[in-house]
Design a protein around this motif. Structure first.
Motif, PDB file in Angstrom:
ATOM      1  N   ARG A   2      11.796  11.064   7.879  1.00  0.00           N
ATOM      2  CA  ARG A   2      11.435  12.691   8.095  1.00  0.00           C
ATOM      3  C   ARG A   2       9.914  12.128   8.949  1.00  0.00           C
ATOM      4  O   ARG A   2       9.800  13.315   9.279  1.00  0.00           O
ATOM      5  CB  ARG A   2      11.148  12.964   6.531  1.00  0.00           C
ATOM      6  CG  ARG A   2      10.743  14.209   6.214  1.00  0.00           C
ATOM      7  CD  ARG A   2       9.747  14.463   4.801  1.00  0.00           C
ATOM      8  NE  ARG A   2       9.067  13.429   4.868  1.00  0.00           N
ATOM      9  CZ  ARG A   2       7.355  13.342   5.132  1.00  0.00           C
ATOM     10  NH1 ARG A   2       7.215  14.190   5.556  1.00  0.00           N
ATOM     11  NH2 ARG A   2       6.674  12.634   3.758  1.00  0.00           N
ATOM     12  N   THR A   3       9.286  11.601   8.900  1.00  0.00           N
ATOM     13  CA  THR A   3       8.220  11.580   9.912  1.00  0.00           C
ATOM     14  C   THR A   3       8.425  11.592  11.234  1.00  0.00           C
ATOM     15  O   THR A   3       7.699  12.459  11.603  1.00  0.00           O
ATOM     16  CB  THR A   3       6.928   9.915   9.315  1.00  0.00           C
ATOM     17  OG1 THR A   3       7.449  10.517   7.566  1.00  0.00           O
ATOM     18  CG2 THR A   3       6.329  10.473  10.074  1.00  0.00           C
ATOM     19  N   ASP A  79      -2.280  13.459   7.262  1.00  0.00           N
ATOM     20  CA  ASP A  79      -1.716  14.488   7.231  1.00  0.00           C
ATOM     21  C   ASP A  79      -2.042  15.316   8.900  1.00  0.00           C
ATOM     22  O   ASP A  79      -0.887  15.663   9.456  1.00  0.00           O
ATOM     23  CB  ASP A  79      -1.715  15.596   6.380  1.00  0.00           C
ATOM     24  CG  ASP A  79      -0.562  15.435   5.215  1.00  0.00           C
ATOM     25  OD1 ASP A  79       0.413  14.491   4.761  1.00  0.00           O
ATOM     26  OD2 ASP A  79      -0.530  15.491   3.888  1.00  0.00           O
ATOM     27  N   LEU A  82      -1.330  13.097  11.637  1.00  0.00           N
ATOM     28  CA  LEU A  82       0.256  13.521  12.027  1.00  0.00           C
ATOM     29  C   LEU A  82      -0.187  14.806  12.667  1.00  0.00           C
ATOM     30  O   LEU A  82       0.889  15.304  13.756  1.00  0.00           O
ATOM     31  CB  LEU A  82       0.789  12.958  10.867  1.00  0.00           C
ATOM     32  CG  LEU A  82       1.712  11.804  10.198  1.00  0.00           C
ATOM     33  CD1 LEU A  82       2.002  12.389   9.254  1.00  0.00           C
ATOM     34  CD2 LEU A  82       2.349  10.993  11.062  1.00  0.00           C
ATOM     35  N   VAL A 165       1.078   6.551  13.026  1.00  0.00           N
ATOM     36  CA  VAL A 165       0.915   6.947  11.438  1.00  0.00           C
ATOM     37  C   VAL A 165       0.308   5.873  10.662  1.00  0.00           C
ATOM     38  O   VAL A 165       0.600   4.475  10.713  1.00  0.00           O
ATOM     39  CB  VAL A 165       2.704   6.888  11.113  1.00  0.00           C
ATOM     40  CG1 VAL A 165       2.795   7.516  10.237  1.00  0.00           C
ATOM     41  CG2 VAL A 165       3.450   8.050  11.599  1.00  0.00           C
ATOM     42  N   SER A 169       1.138   7.190   4.785  1.00  0.00           N
ATOM     43  CA  SER A 169       1.991   8.386   5.292  1.00  0.00           C
ATOM     44  C   SER A 169       3.646   7.070   5.414  1.00  0.00           C
ATOM     45  O   SER A 169       3.045   5.588   6.539  1.00  0.00           O
ATOM     46  CB  SER A 169       2.155   9.031   6.286  1.00  0.00           C
ATOM     47  OG  SER A 169       2.028  10.111   6.168  1.00  0.00           O
ATOM     48  N   ASP A 171       7.021   4.697   8.343  1.00  0.00           N
ATOM     49  CA  ASP A 171       7.179   5.285   8.716  1.00  0.00           C
ATOM     50  C   ASP A 171       7.585   3.576   9.221  1.00  0.00           C
ATOM     51  O   ASP A 171       7.223   2.763   8.540  1.00  0.00           O
ATOM     52  CB  ASP A 171       6.809   5.744   9.953  1.00  0.00           C
ATOM     53  CG  ASP A 171       5.954   5.653  11.421  1.00  0.00           C
ATOM     54  OD1 ASP A 171       7.265   7.591  11.957  1.00  0.00           O
ATOM     55  OD2 ASP A 171       6.361   5.134  12.101  1.00  0.00           O
TER      56      ASP A 171
END
Length: 181
Positions: A2-3, A79, A82, A165, A169, A171
């Protein structure tokens, strides 16, 4: 996954407006406008993209670390990193597509239907975005898919070396980096 997909899609979407506008402007107006835009994307292309992106990411990290009062949680900091990483990838990656769209616009500007629009008295913005833009969208779609893969690879590379990242989060590259260190 998703990331990587979110960053890749946002970075690619951030690339498109710059590339489309600059590419069509350079090809349509020619002359000094074309020279200025060519100079801009030649200078941008001459700088190694990973170094440029890493420098911007470091500036963002310094800003976020020095201003913790702007973000309530660590997740908000992650966030914004990102999002800004996506914007940086987009802003630094438009040159190739702009060059391609410039060449396509140079070719299309000489075709009969564009000449007819000029003879009808249509304004240049109308001609560029109603006559030329729809005809250059096929290379844009192809470049979008290529850029998506490039952006995912660039984020993985930056994350692996510690600039991408950050730990809150998830990754894959961060997990690989954590495993090997």
């Amino acid at each position: 996954v998703r990331t990587a997909m979110v960053i890749g899609a946002l970075a690619t979407l951030a690339t498109l407006p710059f590339a489309i506008v600059f590419g069509i402007l350079a090809g349509y107006y020619k002359g000094w406008v074309d020279d200025a835009i060519q100079y801009l994307y030649t200078v941008l292309s001459s700088i190694p993209s990973v170094l440029l992106i890493a420098a911007f990411v470091l500036m963002i990290q310094v800003f976020v670390d020095k201003n913790p009062q702007l973000f309530e949680t660590g997740l908000e900091r992650a966030d914004i990193r990102l999002f800004l990483l996506s914007v940086i990838l987009g802003v630094t990656g438009w040159a190739t597509l702009a060059r391609l769209l410039r060449a396509e616009t140079l070719k299309l500007a000489e075709l009969d239907y564009v000449q007819a629009a000029r003879l009808r008295g249509e304004r240049s913005p109308y001609i560029m975005f109603s006559e030329i833009l729809p005809n250059v969208l096929s290379p844009v779609v192809v470049e979008f898919t290529v850029r998506l893969g490039y952006a995912i690879f660039a984020v993985a590379t930056l994350t692996f070396i510690g600039f991408g990242v950050q730990p809150p989060s998830p990754d894959w590259a961060a997990q690989i980096n954590q495993y090997y260190t």
